[in-house]
Write a protein that holds these residues in place. Structure first.
Motif, PDB file in Angstrom:
ATOM      1  N   ARG A  45      -7.880  12.888  32.514  1.00  0.00           N
ATOM      2  CA  ARG A  45      -7.411  11.508  32.441  1.00  0.00           C
ATOM      3  C   ARG A  45      -8.519  10.525  32.807  1.00  0.00           C
ATOM      4  NH1 ARG A  45      -2.122  10.097  32.478  1.00  0.00           N
ATOM      5  NH2 ARG A  45      -1.617   7.897  32.814  1.00  0.00           N
ATOM      6  N   ASN A  46      -8.749   9.551  31.944  1.00  0.00           N
ATOM      7  CA  ASN A  46      -9.723   8.471  32.160  1.00  0.00           C
ATOM      8  C   ASN A  46     -11.139   8.982  32.430  1.00  0.00           C
ATOM      9  OD1 ASN A  46      -7.676   6.549  31.835  1.00  0.00           O
ATOM     10  ND2 ASN A  46      -7.156   6.618  34.013  1.00  0.00           N
ATOM     11  N   LYS A  47     -11.465  10.132  31.869  1.00  0.00           N
ATOM     12  CA  LYS A  47     -12.822  10.661  31.991  1.00  0.00           C
ATOM     13  C   LYS A  47     -13.810   9.745  31.272  1.00  0.00           C
ATOM     14  CE  LYS A  47     -16.230  13.684  32.490  1.00  0.00           C
ATOM     15  NZ  LYS A  47     -16.835  13.959  33.809  1.00  0.00           N
ATOM     16  N   PHE A  48     -13.370   9.191  30.150  1.00  0.00           N
ATOM     17  CA  PHE A  48     -14.229   8.304  29.366  1.00  0.00           C
ATOM     18  C   PHE A  48     -13.685   6.872  29.444  1.00  0.00           C
ATOM     19  CE2 PHE A  48     -14.465  12.538  27.489  1.00  0.00           C
ATOM     20  CZ  PHE A  48     -15.834  12.762  27.540  1.00  0.00           C
ATOM     21  N   ASN A  49     -14.600   5.929  29.389  1.00  0.00           N
ATOM     22  CA  ASN A  49     -14.222   4.521  29.503  1.00  0.00           C
ATOM     23  C   ASN A  49     -13.713   4.015  28.153  1.00  0.00           C
ATOM     24  OD1 ASN A  49     -13.893   1.913  30.377  1.00  0.00           O
ATOM     25  ND2 ASN A  49     -16.063   1.380  30.180  1.00  0.00           N
ATOM     26  N   ILE A  50     -12.408   4.086  27.969  1.00  0.00           N
ATOM     27  CA  ILE A  50     -11.792   3.629  26.725  1.00  0.00           C
ATOM     28  C   ILE A  50     -11.058   2.331  27.031  1.00  0.00           C
ATOM     29  CG2 ILE A  50     -10.192   4.196  24.866  1.00  0.00           C
ATOM     30  CD1 ILE A  50     -10.602   7.154  25.556  1.00  0.00           C
ATOM     31  N   PRO A  51     -11.476   1.227  26.457  1.00  0.00           N
ATOM     32  CA  PRO A  51     -10.866  -0.079  26.777  1.00  0.00           C
ATOM     33  C   PRO A  51      -9.357  -0.086  26.539  1.00  0.00           C
ATOM     34  CG  PRO A  51     -12.880  -0.366  25.494  1.00  0.00           C
ATOM     35  CD  PRO A  51     -12.577   1.103  25.483  1.00  0.00           C
ATOM     36  N   ASP A  52      -8.637  -0.633  27.490  1.00  0.00           N
ATOM     37  CA  ASP A  52      -7.184  -0.840  27.376  1.00  0.00           C
ATOM     38  C   ASP A  52      -6.424   0.449  27.104  1.00  0.00           C
ATOM     39  OD1 ASP A  52      -7.565  -3.672  27.642  1.00  0.00           O
ATOM     40  OD2 ASP A  52      -8.111  -3.738  25.516  1.00  0.00           O
ATOM     41  N   PHE A  53      -6.912   1.534  27.697  1.00  0.00           N
ATOM     42  CA  PHE A  53      -6.206   2.810  27.505  1.00  0.00           C
ATOM     43  C   PHE A  53      -6.238   3.611  28.795  1.00  0.00           C
ATOM     44  CE2 PHE A  53      -5.713   7.254  26.267  1.00  0.00           C
ATOM     45  CZ  PHE A  53      -4.588   7.171  25.456  1.00  0.00           C
ATOM     46  N   ASP A  54      -5.069   4.173  29.142  1.00  0.00           N
ATOM     47  CA  ASP A  54      -4.939   4.989  30.341  1.00  0.00           C
ATOM     48  C   ASP A  54      -4.484   6.383  29.913  1.00  0.00           C
ATOM     49  OD1 ASP A  54      -4.661   5.952  32.920  1.00  0.00           O
ATOM     50  OD2 ASP A  54      -2.655   5.112  33.180  1.00  0.00           O
ATOM     51  N   GLY A  55      -5.425   7.324  29.913  1.00  0.00           N
ATOM     52  CA  GLY A  55      -5.088   8.674  29.482  1.00  0.00           C
ATOM     53  C   GLY A  55      -6.348   9.466  29.171  1.00  0.00           C
ATOM     54  N   SER A  56      -6.154  10.648  28.638  1.00  0.00           N
ATOM     55  CA  SER A  56      -7.290  11.509  28.300  1.00  0.00           C
ATOM     56  C   SER A  56      -7.870  11.134  26.939  1.00  0.00           C
ATOM     57  CB  SER A  56      -6.841  12.977  28.275  1.00  0.00           C
ATOM     58  OG  SER A  56      -5.985  13.206  27.160  1.00  0.00           O
ATOM     59  N   PHE A  57      -9.057  11.669  26.669  1.00  0.00           N
ATOM     60  CA  PHE A  57      -9.678  11.452  25.362  1.00  0.00           C
ATOM     61  C   PHE A  57      -8.797  12.041  24.256  1.00  0.00           C
ATOM     62  CE2 PHE A  57     -12.606  12.761  21.921  1.00  0.00           C
ATOM     63  CZ  PHE A  57     -13.124  11.513  21.588  1.00  0.00           C
ATOM     64  N   LEU A  58      -8.185  13.209  24.522  1.00  0.00           N
ATOM     65  CA  LEU A  58      -7.271  13.796  23.545  1.00  0.00           C
ATOM     66  C   LEU A  58      -6.081  12.878  23.290  1.00  0.00           C
ATOM     67  CD1 LEU A  58      -6.204  16.067  21.736  1.00  0.00           C
ATOM     68  CD2 LEU A  58      -5.203  17.113  23.769  1.00  0.00           C
ATOM     69  N   ASP A  59      -5.503  12.311  24.352  1.00  0.00           N
ATOM     70  CA  ASP A  59      -4.388  11.385  24.179  1.00  0.00           C
ATOM     71  C   ASP A  59      -4.787  10.218  23.281  1.00  0.00           C
ATOM     72  OD1 ASP A  59      -2.727  12.868  25.841  1.00  0.00           O
ATOM     73  OD2 ASP A  59      -3.267  11.719  27.636  1.00  0.00           O
ATOM     74  N   TRP A  60      -5.953   9.655  23.552  1.00  0.00           N
ATOM     75  CA  TRP A  60      -6.417   8.506  22.764  1.00  0.00           C
ATOM     76  C   TRP A  60      -6.613   8.891  21.303  1.00  0.00           C
ATOM     77  CZ3 TRP A  60     -10.962   7.753  20.012  1.00  0.00           C
ATOM     78  CH2 TRP A  60     -11.157   6.446  19.514  1.00  0.00           C
ATOM     79  N   ALA A  61      -7.290  10.004  21.065  1.00  0.00           N
ATOM     80  CA  ALA A  61      -7.544  10.442  19.686  1.00  0.00           C
ATOM     81  C   ALA A  61      -6.237  10.749  18.956  1.00  0.00           C
ATOM     82  CB  ALA A  61      -8.447  11.680  19.693  1.00  0.00           C
TER      83      ALA A  61
END
Length: 267
Positions: A45-61
């Motif tokens: 969770r939040n390993k990468f700095n993704i603007p306006d997103f709270d979750g893992s990179f997998l969740d975002w993708a």
């Protein structure tokens, strides 16, 4: 099976054929995922700095993929359930007026959170070729994870069609079980241990067939891409039990969408 023709979707023979085809998809997707490292950063969770997103990179993708797929009507199909149902977009293509097949609450039966949890925590560690990170493959890992998750989700949620078919074929039995809240009775009615064992045996064979280079199949070191027993375990420990949960959850609410006069016939 034609979703514009409900009678073909609720035909148990057609359902069985569809489930067998889904096995192939899942086996191939797991084999593809097995070429990559475990890549724990993809799931942190939040390993990468993704603007306006709270979750893992997998969740975002996965969310980005679902947004795109929702615009081309994927989640209008009765057999597709999104992982982010509250964040998908309206289709750009004209909507399709699918005939009613499942009960009106069917979309509420969604176990995708459970699927993602067991996939990340249980399946990924077992099928990855090695532990650790490959920074150059993080995008490829997440892309293949999405393929696996979507295939597994479709297979598990297809339990709704199994449940509806069984309900329609024996309303008297299910109405009584539902009215009693007899979860054990419902589970017994939907369980066929012999069929489940055949599925497990078939998956081992498919894993052996699909996961080995044909030129090496008869060598002393066939170098399987993934252990067939792991694929069978995925079904035995997670896919089959969660499919039953979907069926039971669906059936327990089935009288919400049944005519009272129809229920009265079986009193």
């Amino acid at each position: 099976m034609d979703f514009m023709k409900p009678e073909t979707v609720l035909d148990l023979n057609n359902i069985r054929q569809a489930l067998v085809r889904m096995e192939d998809t899942i086996v191939f997707d797991l084999i593809e995922r097995s070429q990559f490292y475990s890549s724990p950063s993809v799931y942190e969770r939040n390993k990468f700095n993704i603007p306006d997103f709270d979750g893992s990179f997998l969740d975002w993708a996965l969310l980005q993929m679902e947004k795109a797929h929702s615009q081309i009507r994927r989640y209008e199909a009765p057999d597709e359930i999104p992982f982010f149902p509250n964040q998908i977009l309206k289709p750009i293509l004209p909507s399709i007026n699918y005939p009613k097949i499942l009960a009106k609450y069917a979309a509420d039966i969604n176990v995708n959170d459970d699927i993602k949890k067991f996939y990340v925590n249980e399946i990924v560690p077992q099928i990855s070729c090695k532990d650790g990170e490959q920074q150059e493959n993080l995008g490829s890992v997440s892309t293949q994870d999405i393929e696996c998750l979507q295939a597994i989700s479709r297979r598990i949620h297809f339990g709704k069609f199994v449940a509806e078919s069984k309900y329609q074929n024996d309303k008297g039995l299910y109405i009584k079980l539902i009215q009693k809240g007899d979860i054990a009775g419902i589970e017994a009615s939907i369980t066929n241990s012999a069929v489940e064992q055949k599925i497990i045996e078939r998956l081992v064979i498919k894993g052996q067939s699909y996961g080995v280079d044909p030129s090496l199949r008869y060598s002393q070191n066939p170098q399987s891409k993934i252990q067939p027993e792991i694929i069978a375990k995925v079904y035995k420990d997670w896919i089959i039990p969660l499919t039953k949960k979907v069926e039971i959850d669906y059936l327990l609410r089935r009288l919400e969408d049944e005519d009272e006069d129809e229920i009265a016939k079986y009193q």
